[in-house]
Scaffold this motif. Structure first.
Motif, PDB file in Angstrom:
ATOM      1  N   HIS A  42     -52.989  46.092  70.395  1.00 51.11           N
ATOM      2  CA  HIS A  42     -52.047  45.234  69.643  1.00 51.11           C
ATOM      3  C   HIS A  42     -53.186  44.949  69.134  1.00 51.11           C
ATOM      4  O   HIS A  42     -54.458  44.238  69.018  1.00 51.11           O
ATOM      5  CB  HIS A  42     -51.602  43.982  70.423  1.00 51.11           C
ATOM      6  CG  HIS A  42     -50.651  43.159  69.918  1.00 51.11           C
ATOM      7  ND1 HIS A  42     -49.360  43.708  69.513  1.00 51.11           N
ATOM      8  CD2 HIS A  42     -50.648  41.206  69.272  1.00 51.11           C
ATOM      9  CE1 HIS A  42     -48.777  42.760  69.135  1.00 51.11           C
ATOM     10  NE2 HIS A  42     -49.393  41.710  68.677  1.00 51.11           N
ATOM     11  N   TYR A 105     -45.559  45.206  74.924  1.00 58.72           N
ATOM     12  CA  TYR A 105     -45.324  43.857  74.191  1.00 58.72           C
ATOM     13  C   TYR A 105     -44.263  44.359  73.942  1.00 58.72           C
ATOM     14  O   TYR A 105     -43.869  45.132  73.571  1.00 58.72           O
ATOM     15  CB  TYR A 105     -46.306  44.168  72.968  1.00 58.72           C
ATOM     16  CG  TYR A 105     -46.145  43.051  71.472  1.00 58.72           C
ATOM     17  CD1 TYR A 105     -46.178  41.344  71.539  1.00 58.72           C
ATOM     18  CD2 TYR A 105     -45.759  43.459  70.583  1.00 58.72           C
ATOM     19  CE1 TYR A 105     -45.426  41.103  70.600  1.00 58.72           C
ATOM     20  CE2 TYR A 105     -45.058  42.604  69.765  1.00 58.72           C
ATOM     21  CZ  TYR A 105     -44.651  40.755  69.662  1.00 58.72           C
ATOM     22  OH  TYR A 105     -44.648  40.572  68.935  1.00 58.72           O
ATOM     23  N   ASN A 106     -43.115  43.248  73.719  1.00 62.79           N
ATOM     24  CA  ASN A 106     -41.925  43.604  73.427  1.00 62.79           C
ATOM     25  C   ASN A 106     -42.147  42.748  72.424  1.00 62.79           C
ATOM     26  O   ASN A 106     -41.480  41.531  71.667  1.00 62.79           O
ATOM     27  CB  ASN A 106     -40.871  42.199  74.363  1.00 62.79           C
ATOM     28  CG  ASN A 106     -39.788  42.520  73.630  1.00 62.79           C
ATOM     29  OD1 ASN A 106     -39.288  43.047  73.008  1.00 62.79           O
ATOM     30  ND2 ASN A 106     -39.111  43.375  74.703  1.00 62.79           N
ATOM     31  N   LYS A 107     -41.539  43.817  70.990  1.00 64.01           N
ATOM     32  CA  LYS A 107     -41.623  43.481  69.282  1.00 64.01           C
ATOM     33  C   LYS A 107     -40.169  42.242  69.250  1.00 64.01           C
ATOM     34  O   LYS A 107     -40.213  42.414  68.274  1.00 64.01           O
ATOM     35  CB  LYS A 107     -41.469  45.314  68.525  1.00 64.01           C
ATOM     36  CG  LYS A 107     -42.607  45.903  68.577  1.00 64.01           C
ATOM     37  CD  LYS A 107     -41.997  47.348  68.095  1.00 64.01           C
ATOM     38  CE  LYS A 107     -43.367  48.012  68.195  1.00 64.01           C
ATOM     39  NZ  LYS A 107     -43.250  49.027  68.067  1.00 64.01           N
ATOM     40  N   LYS A 108     -39.717  42.585  70.316  1.00 58.90           N
ATOM     41  CA  LYS A 108     -37.913  41.967  69.644  1.00 58.90           C
ATOM     42  C   LYS A 108     -38.305  39.962  69.826  1.00 58.90           C
ATOM     43  O   LYS A 108     -38.216  39.029  68.950  1.00 58.90           O
ATOM     44  CB  LYS A 108     -36.855  42.274  69.927  1.00 58.90           C
ATOM     45  CG  LYS A 108     -36.138  44.012  69.811  1.00 58.90           C
ATOM     46  CD  LYS A 108     -34.754  44.306  70.243  1.00 58.90           C
ATOM     47  CE  LYS A 108     -34.760  45.716  70.097  1.00 58.90           C
ATOM     48  NZ  LYS A 108     -34.092  45.666  71.331  1.00 58.90           N
ATOM     49  N   LYS A 110     -40.923  39.036  70.642  1.00 63.05           N
ATOM     50  CA  LYS A 110     -42.647  38.901  70.479  1.00 63.05           C
ATOM     51  C   LYS A 110     -43.413  38.527  71.580  1.00 63.05           C
ATOM     52  O   LYS A 110     -44.328  37.977  71.377  1.00 63.05           O
ATOM     53  CB  LYS A 110     -42.390  37.691  69.566  1.00 63.05           C
ATOM     54  CG  LYS A 110     -41.962  38.774  67.949  1.00 63.05           C
ATOM     55  CD  LYS A 110     -42.031  37.814  66.833  1.00 63.05           C
ATOM     56  CE  LYS A 110     -42.317  38.669  65.586  1.00 63.05           C
ATOM     57  NZ  LYS A 110     -41.626  39.422  65.427  1.00 63.05           N
ATOM     58  N   GLY A 210     -38.904  51.860  71.467  1.00 59.68           N
ATOM     59  CA  GLY A 210     -38.805  51.091  72.602  1.00 59.68           C
ATOM     60  C   GLY A 210     -38.671  50.441  73.839  1.00 59.68           C
ATOM     61  O   GLY A 210     -38.365  48.929  74.065  1.00 59.68           O
TER      62      GLY A 210
END
Ligand code: DGJ
Length: 368
Positions: A42, A105-108, A110, A210
């Motif tokens: 990350h 890690y979840n990009k949506k 965060k 994703g």
């Protein structure tokens, strides 16, 4: 090559290579304590999550550790990312079993989402649950959410219609051919249909689009399940398949090269090593093709005395993957060693060979 670094000199000493099976000291001069681990990359930093083990027991008395590194050789101890609870009624109370943590890690949202294999205190390996915890920062602290057996009330996508109404018990004796056939035809999926499927050794995988997947040993460790996670990565969607039914696979570790998915697993022999296995598929939903033992050379039959835990795609390098395995030491768990080796592709198959010492430049050499 034996690696000796005195405590005093350690702060000046930097590793420049991997030394599989040797002590691996963190920035405090202590052997890294992150067994059954997984890595997250990350924003320019790698984070290594793993089980903190003590001298006498494999059970969790501290919690899930987090270390960080920029170069993969030198690791800084960050924190106990998910500590065990002092509350005796907590599912993650001290003395429970917390194994094989993986963080994505979840990009949506965060959020950093950790899943791990949880066994409730005092119940051996009977609970067979997966647990989830969440944090705003990679290093934690992670807030424990819940644990359960996933996919209750759901049939696998590759389950035949005619298997659904069959009995949930069998007259056949365990480990006989008729019994194996029953397992292949969904005996334990049916048995666990209402309360949820067993989930022991596990890993996570985030695909290029994703979507995230939870891959775990289910059905008394006889069959792997690949399950889709919800968009926030905090629950299961109910979509899943079985992989290698009755094949007795543990320790799943997955990577994707180009459009092809590869899975490395082990057999089931407790803390003792056995021969690894590998599979490939052009879709996460299969069909998965068996490729044999990826290990080659002396001690390949015992995967160099290790068991897979994760396969790391090295950032900034094409087709560079690292096999991460554990050399368990059940009589002195804290002394368990890490076997990191390059995954080299030969004839479309992953190959793992032993190196006493190696560094990331191997991937450039191998590409020519
Ligand atoms: C093998 C598993 O891969 C480990 O994570 C651990 O659960 C041991 N079995 C326990 O015997």
């Amino acid at each position: 090559m034996a690696l000796f670094i005195s405590f005093e000199s350690f702060s000046q000493t930097k590793y420049k290579a991997f030394h599989p099976g040797e002590l691996w000291l963190d920035d405090h001069g202590d052997h890294i304590n992150a067994h059954g681990g997984g890595l997250l990359y990350h924003k320019g930093t790698y984070y290594w999550f793993g089980e903190n083990k003590g001298k006498d027991s494999n059970n969790a008395f501290v919690g899930i550790m987090c270390y960080s590194s920029k170069d993969l050789y030198n690791w800084k101890r960050e924190a106990v990312a998910l500590p065990v609870s002092t509350d005796p009624d907590s599912e993650i109370t001290a003395g429970s079993i917390m194994e094989r943590p993986k963080v994505i890690y979840n990009k949506k949202t965060k959020k950093f989402v950790m899943w791990f294999h949880l066994e409730l205190k005092g119940q051996g390996y009977a609970a067979a649950r997966t647990g989830v915890a969440v944090s705003d920062k990679p290093t934690g602290p992670y807030q424990y959410k819940k644990s359960y057996r996933p996919n209750a009330g759901q049939w696998p996508e590759n389950f035949e219609e005619e298997w659904k109404d069959r009995p949930v018990t069998t007259e056949a004796d365990w480990w006989t051919e008729p019994w194996r056939n029953e397992v292949k035809e969904g005996l334990f999926v049916r048995r666990d249909f209402d309360k949820g499927q067993m989930s022991r050794d596990m890993t996570l995988f985030v695909d290029d689009n994703g979507k995230a997947y939870h891959i775990h040993s289910a059905e008394e460790n006889l069959t792997l399940h690949i399950s889709e996670l919800s968009d926030d990565y905090l629950s299961f969607t109910g979509r899943y398949i079985t992989l290698a039914p009755a094949g007795h696979n543990e320790a799943p570790a997955i990577f994707k090269q180009g459009e092809m998915y590869y899975l490395i697993t082990s057999g089931c022999t407790g803390w003792d090593p056995n021969a690894a296995r590998s599979f490939k598929s052009s879709s996460i939903w299969g069909p998965w093709e068996y490729l044999g033992n990826p290990a080659q050379g002396e001690h390949a039959d015992l995967t160099f005395y290790s068991q897979s835990t994760y396969i790391l795609p090295v950032q900034g390098k094409k087709n560079a993957f690292i096999y991460m395995g554990d050399r368990w030491r059940p009589k002195d768990p804290i002394d368990g060693r890490y076997i990191w080796l390059p995954v080299l592709m030969e004839n479309g198959k992953p190959v793992i060979k032993w190196f006493d010492e190696w560094d990331l430049s191997i991937f450039e050499k191998e590409m020519h």
